[in-house]
Write a protein that holds these residues in place. Structure first.
Motif, PDB file in Angstrom:
ATOM      1  N   GLU A   1       0.789  -1.376  -0.191  1.00  0.00           N
ATOM      2  CA  GLU A   1       0.016  -0.001  -0.007  1.00  0.00           C
ATOM      3  C   GLU A   1       0.533   1.480  -0.096  1.00  0.00           C
ATOM      4  N   PHE A   2       2.225   1.154   0.549  1.00  0.00           N
ATOM      5  CA  PHE A   2       3.311   2.431   0.153  1.00  0.00           C
ATOM      6  C   PHE A   2       3.754   2.263  -0.403  1.00  0.00           C
ATOM      7  N   ASP A   3       4.400   3.204  -0.954  1.00  0.00           N
ATOM      8  CA  ASP A   3       5.425   3.684  -1.949  1.00  0.00           C
ATOM      9  C   ASP A   3       7.432   3.960  -1.564  1.00  0.00           C
ATOM     10  N   ALA A   4       6.546   3.544   0.055  1.00  0.00           N
ATOM     11  CA  ALA A   4       8.561   4.082   1.109  1.00  0.00           C
ATOM     12  C   ALA A   4       7.440   4.046   2.695  1.00  0.00           C
ATOM     13  N   VAL A   5       8.631   3.249   3.293  1.00  0.00           N
ATOM     14  CA  VAL A   5       8.645   3.061   4.613  1.00  0.00           C
ATOM     15  C   VAL A   5       9.539   3.654   5.547  1.00  0.00           C
ATOM     16  N   VAL A   6       9.439   4.617   6.687  1.00  0.00           N
ATOM     17  CA  VAL A   6      10.696   4.773   7.528  1.00  0.00           C
ATOM     18  C   VAL A   6      10.163   4.347   9.169  1.00  0.00           C
TER      19      VAL A   6
ATOM     20  N   ILE B   1      16.990  -2.761   2.298  1.00  0.00           N
ATOM     21  CA  ILE B   1      15.266  -2.931   1.784  1.00  0.00           C
ATOM     22  C   ILE B   1      14.796  -1.671   1.060  1.00  0.00           C
ATOM     23  N   PRO B   2      15.282  -1.665  -0.445  1.00  0.00           N
ATOM     24  CA  PRO B   2      14.680  -0.314  -1.327  1.00  0.00           C
ATOM     25  C   PRO B   2      13.415  -0.009  -0.817  1.00  0.00           C
ATOM     26  N   GLY B   3      13.775   1.445  -0.694  1.00  0.00           N
ATOM     27  CA  GLY B   3      12.433   2.031   0.231  1.00  0.00           C
ATOM     28  C   GLY B   3      12.365   2.185   1.357  1.00  0.00           C
TER      29      GLY B   3
END
Length: 493
Positions: free
Chosen positions: A239-244, A452-454
């Motif tokens: 659901e998301f393009d990136a994760v912090v 892990i990319p993103g």
């Protein structure tokens, strides 16, 4: 900056806190403000030092030197001196998303490296900072400022503590749609539940900022643990393009000595969290110190917060054991400016204990060796011994027990406040991110990217237990690199 001769004309002055005996009766904030005239005088003490170390934000000898978020301190001090409060607020907000938090709970490494502080009492930077932001709220200068354009990118921030909030604020400014996930009942992480209300008000300070962030377009999803049945990792990635990741370092350091399983021995954060929930009316169940002999093992801010909380419960006595020696009253020769000054300080909890019982509750160079219980399995005493620090064969300083100094101290409640080991491992493992030998998530400082990319990591889950202001530094930095990943370039600082 400030008045060129102000540092020679004016003495350092801080506002008086509420009297200890008065503030022990409630959970309200105990800090007060100086009147504007006196604040302007304090701003005048900021000397035109040429090379201001106060906003360098470096590590010197492993300790913070200057402001980790690089606040433009001489500039806002000068503006306060000149009475230009709105401009001072604009300068402050250029580098710090949440001055109302740092102005209350940061230990102020900026003051430790103040150039004036090399020979005289430092400029009252922290007090000026909180006065600027509080005035901004009071005057109505702080209003929602949502981004004018949206990028169409969606970012998940896991954890709503200091690093997560900073990352969310910056990513939202960049125009991304940000959702912050929090497993607790309310957002804020350490700021909400780990720091007592008398030091950082939850409704009037923390939640006020959270509501503003919501009005700017940030979504907060609480009571949701990522990686389990609440919200599977696969769903997060889809659901998301990136994760912090900003989950903090929440695994507490234990003390596995004889008697540890006894009832009445708790980790400090369990004690503080349940108490804050009770103050907020979320629960009537908490660990009470009322009528008990309390022993706190460990120092630092968490130990102090346990002292202040126990006193407000109405404990019979409180003792704080610290394995380290008492710091000197002034800088030692091996602790020169601009290093963080390792000097003796009396924080609010110790001040309150002294007012109630007549002495500082801390016992230095002392450690626990055994917990003693009663017939019902409840702790009733802590066995302690004094220690001395000596170098071992590898040249490391280690504590050794001093024979003949053993004591048995009565205890009905023991709180372990010895710090944290690192982040919990379930989520990093589920996401597949690498961890280092200390269990922290592997991500280079300044880049914050995991294997892990993103997926990015910031704050205590990456660097280990640290200051709130370093978490803000890392949250802002991770947002910058996340924005670069999403857009190919970034304008975030």
């Amino acid at each position: 900056m400030g008045k060129p001769t102000g540092f020679m004309e004016y003495l350092r002055e801080l506002p008086a806190d509420r009297e200890p005996q008065e503030r022990l009766k409630d959970w309200n904030e105990f800090h007060l403000h100086l009147p504007e005239e006196k604040l302007r005088i304090q701003g005048a003490r900021c000397m035109d030092c040429g090379i201001p170390f106060c906003h360098t934000g470096k590590l010197v000898s492993g300790m913070a030197c200057g402001c980790p978020v690089n606040n433009l301190i001489p500039e806002f001090n000068d503006l306060v001196y000149r009475g230009l409060w709105k401009q001072a607020l604009a300068r402050l907000l250029k580098t710090n998303n949440f001055p109302e938090f740092t102005g209350r709970v940061c230990p102020a490494p900026c003051e430790g490296s103040c150039t004036l502080g090399a020979t005289e009492p430092a400029v009252t930077i922290k007090n000026i900072e909180v006065s600027i932001i509080d005035r901004g709220w009071e005057e109505g200068w702080i209003v929602p400022n949502p981004p004018q354009l949206r990028t169409g990118k969606k970012v998940a921030v896991v954890g709503s503590g200091p690093a997560g909030l900073a990352a969310a604020a910056q990513l939202n400014k960049a125009g991304h749609q940000v959702t912050v996930f929090e497993r607790a009942s309310q957002p804020g992480g350490l700021l909400m539940f780990g720091i007592p209300n008398m030091k950082l008000d939850k409704k009037d300070v923390v939640l006020r900022r959270i509501r503003l962030m919501e009005q700017e377009g940030i979504a907060f999803v609480c009571n949701t643990a990522i990686g389990g049945s609440d919200y599977p990792v696969e769903k997060l990635k889809g659901e998301f393009d990136a994760v912090v990741m900003a989950t903090g370092a929440t695994v507490p350091r234990d003390l596995p000595i004889e008697g540890r399983p006894l009832n009445g021995i708790h980790f400090a954060m369990d004690f503080l969290t349940a108490n804050t929930k009770s103050v907020l009316g979320e629960t009537t169940e908490f660990i009470s110190a009322e009528g008990k002999n309390v022993i706190i093992i460990g120092g630092g801010d968490t130990g102090t917060d346990c002292v202040g909380t126990s006193l407000r419960h109405g404990c019979t006595s409180v003792t704080q054991l610290e394995i380290m020696p008492r710091f000197p009253d002034t800088r030692a020769e091996d602790n020169p400016w601009p290093e963080w000054p390792k000097t003796h300080k009396v924080d609010y909890g110790q001040e309150e204990a002294a007012a109630k019982y007549g002495s500082d509750p801390r016992v230095f160079l002392t450690t626990a060796t055994k917990f003693e219980g009663d017939a019902c399995g409840n702790v009733k005493a802590v066995h302690t011994v004094e220690v001395k620090w000596e170098r071992n064969a590898q040249g490391q300083f280690v504590p050794s027990q001093v024979p003949g100094t053993e004591q048995v101290r009565p205890a009905d409640l023991v709180l372990l406040a010895m710090g944290f080991l690192g982040p919990e491992g379930e989520l990093p493992q589920a996401l597949g991110v690498q961890q280092d030998g200390r269990s922290n998530i592997k991500a280079e400082y300044g880049k914050y990217a995991t294997n892990i990319p993103g997926v990015f990591a910031a704050g205590d889950c990456r660097r280990g237990q640290s200051l709130v202001v370093w978490a803000f530094n890392e949250g802002r930095g991770a947002a910058r690199e996340c924005d670069r990943f999403l857009m190919g370039e970034t304008e975030l600082p």
